[in-house]
Scaffold this motif. Structure first.
Motif, PDB file in Angstrom:
ATOM      1  N   ASN A  60       8.516   3.544  -5.968  1.00 20.78           N
ATOM      2  CA  ASN A  60       8.054   3.439  -4.583  1.00 20.78           C
ATOM      3  C   ASN A  60       8.483   2.084  -4.019  1.00 20.78           C
ATOM      4  O   ASN A  60       8.462   1.068  -4.699  1.00 20.78           O
ATOM      5  CB  ASN A  60       6.544   3.712  -4.595  1.00 20.78           C
ATOM      6  CG  ASN A  60       5.708   2.680  -3.922  1.00 20.78           C
ATOM      7  OD1 ASN A  60       6.017   2.231  -2.833  1.00 20.78           O
ATOM      8  ND2 ASN A  60       4.638   2.312  -4.582  1.00 20.78           N
ATOM      9  N   TYR A  74       5.665  12.621   2.141  1.00 19.66           N
ATOM     10  CA  TYR A  74       6.419  11.395   1.892  1.00 19.66           C
ATOM     11  C   TYR A  74       7.771  11.434   2.607  1.00 19.66           C
ATOM     12  O   TYR A  74       8.217  10.426   3.173  1.00 19.66           O
ATOM     13  CB  TYR A  74       6.623  11.194   0.386  1.00 19.66           C
ATOM     14  CG  TYR A  74       7.607  10.096   0.087  1.00 19.66           C
ATOM     15  CD1 TYR A  74       7.221   8.766   0.200  1.00 19.66           C
ATOM     16  CD2 TYR A  74       8.928  10.382  -0.250  1.00 19.66           C
ATOM     17  CE1 TYR A  74       8.129   7.748  -0.027  1.00 19.66           C
ATOM     18  CE2 TYR A  74       9.836   9.362  -0.485  1.00 19.66           C
ATOM     19  CZ  TYR A  74       9.432   8.052  -0.375  1.00 19.66           C
ATOM     20  OH  TYR A  74      10.343   7.050  -0.584  1.00 19.66           O
ATOM     21  N   SER A 101       3.881   5.159   2.527  1.00 17.86           N
ATOM     22  CA  SER A 101       4.566   5.678   1.343  1.00 17.86           C
ATOM     23  C   SER A 101       3.868   5.281   0.055  1.00 17.86           C
ATOM     24  O   SER A 101       3.914   6.000  -0.939  1.00 17.86           O
ATOM     25  CB  SER A 101       6.019   5.206   1.326  1.00 17.86           C
ATOM     26  OG  SER A 101       6.071   3.822   1.075  1.00 17.86           O
TER      27      SER A 101
END
Lengths: 615, 262
Positions: A204, A396, A416
């Motif tokens: 991420n 996402y 996110s």
């Protein structure tokens, strides 16, 4: 369908059976820890070369990073590793990547929100009470969970907010990865999926830097995951077992509420959604519905918002409103889309090679999504969290689209961090590691580790501008003595000569003034300071605005970089270490002399005027 | 709390020991070593064992919950301590943590059934020589990382600078200014500092040299001309290698001195 009992047995093997521990070895943990440490050392070499202005290649950094993550990813994808070994590996992964961040910022906080929260912690340690206000981010002082925790260590040890904050965030990082492991393992019933889920989560874009900074979300998000673990564990027909998990849920929820606004709303939303999903998928089961905790989270968050932090609405609504409008304008074609891989602050464009890696990482995530969704749905859909994870995984990609809207990209980027939890679980369920053709048994694992490596690199590239990935010169030696960068040196001067005074300054200078200068500093749009400090003229409204803020000292900084909160703290450099600073017109500073304000400090770029010292 | 509950007894003793060090040893480094488990492990451990008394909890769960609940306890504890008149002081923090640790361990001891075995004594896994060597290598690499990271390095391509500042000092009757120069240049430099009053020529000129990181400061009493108006005072800093160009400049105003009646 994988049974939960399998994972429980698996995880309990970590500690319950001492005989297993006695006879078991450490698996590959020592070897991988050694490789990860060498990778960390390589990253710190790249940082040191960068601090020494020797313009090292970013390849050194990438090499070090891959040396940290790839062996861990490869081992996590194997079937042989024990649950305890996987747990040790994810802890190693989380802490080593945090150490990469420490190696980048060894002397001071330099990430955008860190200095703001350090000011809050200093205020608590100084006055022994909470809620002292913050001139740059007022809402941050009303969520004192992180700073309260840090001030406990500060007051007990005498450590600075920097030292104490590093320890607290290290603990939060450990909780983040270990709680994700437990959460994914509990839901999937497989420690292999759990480990791979954590490996995906590392990809991420906010994991390496943003999520590791000394900021309220860095503590609140791990606690949110712990609450989810407790809610998932509570999902059992055994009443007494379920009751035991109530304490972590309640304490964790309360802590999230006092720590970070958005995370507390996200937690309340997830718990409400979970209660609703539970009604649908578990109608006939005797497992307890988490609605009491959803109601509790809603009540806590609403109470805190109304009683303590009502300004949160005024803080969040313009941001979300701007994001929404920008998205609409971009979609309707009224506004040009934002250029990807272009830093808004410094205007830096990401090199082509890194763009390719970042795009490949998105492609890998997108390619894995359908397989992951299918598997997750087929194997685990009776777990109430799984439908939510599936929705989050799809959402996402919606946040990725927000990156095209100029004022919405940050909202998308911040969202996110939450949605990636669902995506990581879904992708870990895709079981690429099980692909083993007869001639290359380990091909699936190698492919998966490679993909995870690309995803991790892509996350770092999309999360932070390349020139700021490596450490920058903040403190260097000259003739054997230590010297600090101009803005840091100025902040130290203020702490010695004018502590506690009120300043108007550019974004980076104001942040350093708050933490190192022990002063009250205003910046940005507050009182139009950003405009006042950059325009060459001094119309009467500017002085009125400054007077309204009760500002006595105006700090002019001729470096345009001083308005950039990622690069404005460091020394100016000359080629090959970087490009020389672009400067504001001299009139932007000189205009204060025309109103006869004493010029009390001059360090070349930074000049300070005392508005109350006029005759 | 029975001695049979060796894990609970251990936690309580550790908390007392850590608290004693935190309260009575005035060395930051030592206090940090003991305060970290006191703040970030023990309260959460106590909360966890009190909640899960008599139930088996994996080591992974225990570690995660201990740290997480410690963080949560401190975050919410800060809000609770804020209501005390003394506020968030070291002593109150230690008191709160001790209350939680001892209380949690006590509750856990009471809730555990008398016949129930407490957690089995944890034994460390057997470590092979090669594993020990690898772990030692890892420690060495980490030590190298932090040594390298925390060592300031020379940087040839940074732009050095010099600070010049001037602040009013003295009293209304005897005005003065404090002038300071701080060198953050990359090499030793020789300077000339000149003070001017109003439009007159220099009232003071000083020459000195500073190495990087060195500072020079001087209190300068100033006799303000009795003009009945404020007088501007200017400090000019020159580098000896560029003797005619003003390198840094600061200004100030001296308060007006009333003219004496004739």
């Amino acid at each position: 369908m994988v049974t939960l009992a399998a994972f429980r047995q698996d995880v309990r093997a970590i500690g319950a059976a001492q005989t297993t521990w006695r006879s078991s070895r450490l698996g590959r943990v020592p070897l991988i820890a050694c490789l990860a440490s060498i990778g960390l050392l390589v990253c710190s070499v790249a940082d040191a070369l960068s601090r020494a202005t020797l313009a090292p290649s970013l390849m050194i950094f990438w090499g070090g990073l891959l040396l940290i993550v790839l062996p861990i990813f490869y081992r996590l994808s194997s079937a042989e590793a024990s649950s305890s070994e996987r747990f040790a590996l994810v802890c190693l992964l989380g802490l080593t990547l945090y150490a990469v961040k420490l190696a980048r910022d060894p002397f001071s906080y330099t990430l955008p929100d860190e200095l703001i929260h350090a000011y809050n912690a200093n205020q608590i340690a100084r006055f022994h009470t909470l809620f002292h206000g913050n001139p740059i981010l007022p809402v941050s002082a009303l969520y004192p969970g992180l700073e309260g925790t840090t001030s406990a260590l500060m007051s007990m040890t005498g450590l600075s907010s920097f030292g104490a904050g590093l320890i607290v965030i290290a603990a939060a990082r450990l909780v983040m990865v270990s709680a994700l492991f437990l959460l994914f393992g509990r839901i999937s019933g497989s420690s292999r999926v759990a480990g791979l889920g954590v490996a995906f989560y590392v990809g991420n874009s906010n994991f390496l830097h943003w999520g590791a900074q000394f900021s309220y979300e860095s503590l609140a998000l791990p606690l949110l995951v712990v609450v989810l673990v407790a809610v998932a564990e509570r999902d059992t027909p055994e009443r007494s077992e379920a009751r035991a998990w109530a304490v972590p849920i309640i304490l964790g929820t309360a802590a999230v509420v006092v720590t970070h606004h958005l995370t507390s709303y996200a937690l309340a939303t997830v718990l409400v959604a979970l209660a609703l999903v539970h009604l649908v998928v578990r109608r006939r089961a005797r497992t307890p519905n988490p609605w009491p905790f959803a109601a509790l989270a809603l009540a806590f968050a609403a109470c805190w918002l109304i009683v303590v932090a009502s300004i949160t609405v005024g803080y969040l609504s313009p941001v979300l409103d701007a994001a929404f409008k920008a998205t609409l304008h971009t979609v309707s074609g009224e506004a040009a889309p934002r250029q990807l891989f272009q830093s808004t602050g410094s205007g830096f464009a990401t090199p082509a090679g890194e763009r390719i890696v970042a795009l490949m990482s998105v492609a890998i995530l997108a390619a894995g999504l359908p397989f992951g969704l299918w598997r997750a749905w087929r194997e685990h859909r009776t777990q109430p969290l799984v439908p939510l994870f599936c929705v989050a995984a799809i959402a996402y990609f919606g946040t990725l689209a927000l990156r095209f809207a100029p004022q919405a990209w940050e909202t998308g980027n911040r969202a996110s961090e939450f949605l990636f939890i669902g995506l990581a679980f879904v992708l870990a369920c895709s079981h690429l590691e099980r692909y083993s053709p007869r001639r290359a048994r380990r091909l699936g694992r190698v492919l998966l580790a490679g993909c995870l490596g690309i995803v991790a690199m892509g996350g770092v590239i999309s999360g932070w501008p390349a020139p700021s990935l490596l450490s920058q010169p903040l403190l260097v030696t000259a003739e054997g003595n230590r010297i600090e960068s101009e803005p840091l040196g100025f902040a130290r001067w203020v702490s010695r000569q004018l502590p506690g005074r009120r300043f108007a300054a550019s974004d980076a200078d104001a942040r350093l003034l708050l933490d190192h200068g022990r002063a009250t500093a205003f910046t940005g749009h507050a009182g139009d300071i950003e405009d006042i400090l950059q325009t060459p003229t001094l119309p009467p409204w500017q002085l009125l605005d400054l007077r309204e803020l009760d500002v006595r000292y105006v700090v002019t900084d001729s470096r345009r970089r001083s308005f950039d909160i990622t690069t404005g703290y460091y020394f100016s450099v000359t080629p090959p270490a970087g490009t020389p600073d672009t400067l504001l017109p001299a009139a932007a500073a000189d205009k204060f002399e025309r109103v006869r304000a004493p010029r009390i400090f001059d360090s070349g770029s930074i000049i300070v005027y005392d508005l109350d010292g006029r005759p | 709390m029975s001695l049979r509950h060796h894990d609970l007894v251990g936690a309580a003793i550790a908390a007392v020991l850590c608290a004693a060090v935190v309260l009575f040893v005035p060395v930051t480094a030592i206090r940090a070593v003991f305060a970290t488990p006191l703040c970030l492990i023990l309260p959460g451990y106590a909360v966890t064992v009190a909640s899960f008394a008599g139930r088996k909890l994996s080591r992974a769960h225990l570690l995660t919950l201990s740290v997480a609940m410690s963080l949560a306890t401190l975050a919410t504890g800060a809000v609770a301590l804020n209501f005390l008149p003394e506020g968030l002081r070291s002593g109150w923090w230690v008191g709160l943590i001790m209350l939680i640790v001892l209380g949690g361990c006590g509750v856990a001891a009471l809730r555990r059934s008398p016949s129930a075995e407490s957690r089995p004594r944890d034994r460390l896994p057997r470590v092979r020589r090669v594993d020990a060597a690898l772990l030692l290598g890892a420690c060495a690499a980490v030590a190298g990382t932090f040594t390298l990271s925390y060592t300031p390095l020379p940087a040839r391509h940074v732009v050095g600078y010099t600070e010049l500042w001037m602040l009013p000092a003295g009293t209304a009757g005897t005005p003065a200014v404090r002038v300071g120069v701080v060198s953050a240049e990359l090499h030793p430099l020789a300077y000339r500092l000149e003070l001017r009053l109003g439009s007159r020529r220099a009232i003071m000129s000083l020459r000195f040299a500073l190495k990087p990181g060195q500072a020079y400061e001087k209190l300068v009493p100033v006799a303000s001309p009795a003009t009945g108006a404020s007088t501007e005072i200017t400090a000019l800093l020159y580098r000896n290698d560029r003797a005619t160009a003003v390198y840094r400049r600061v200004t100030g105003w001296l308060p007006p001195v009333p003219r004496e009646p004739r």
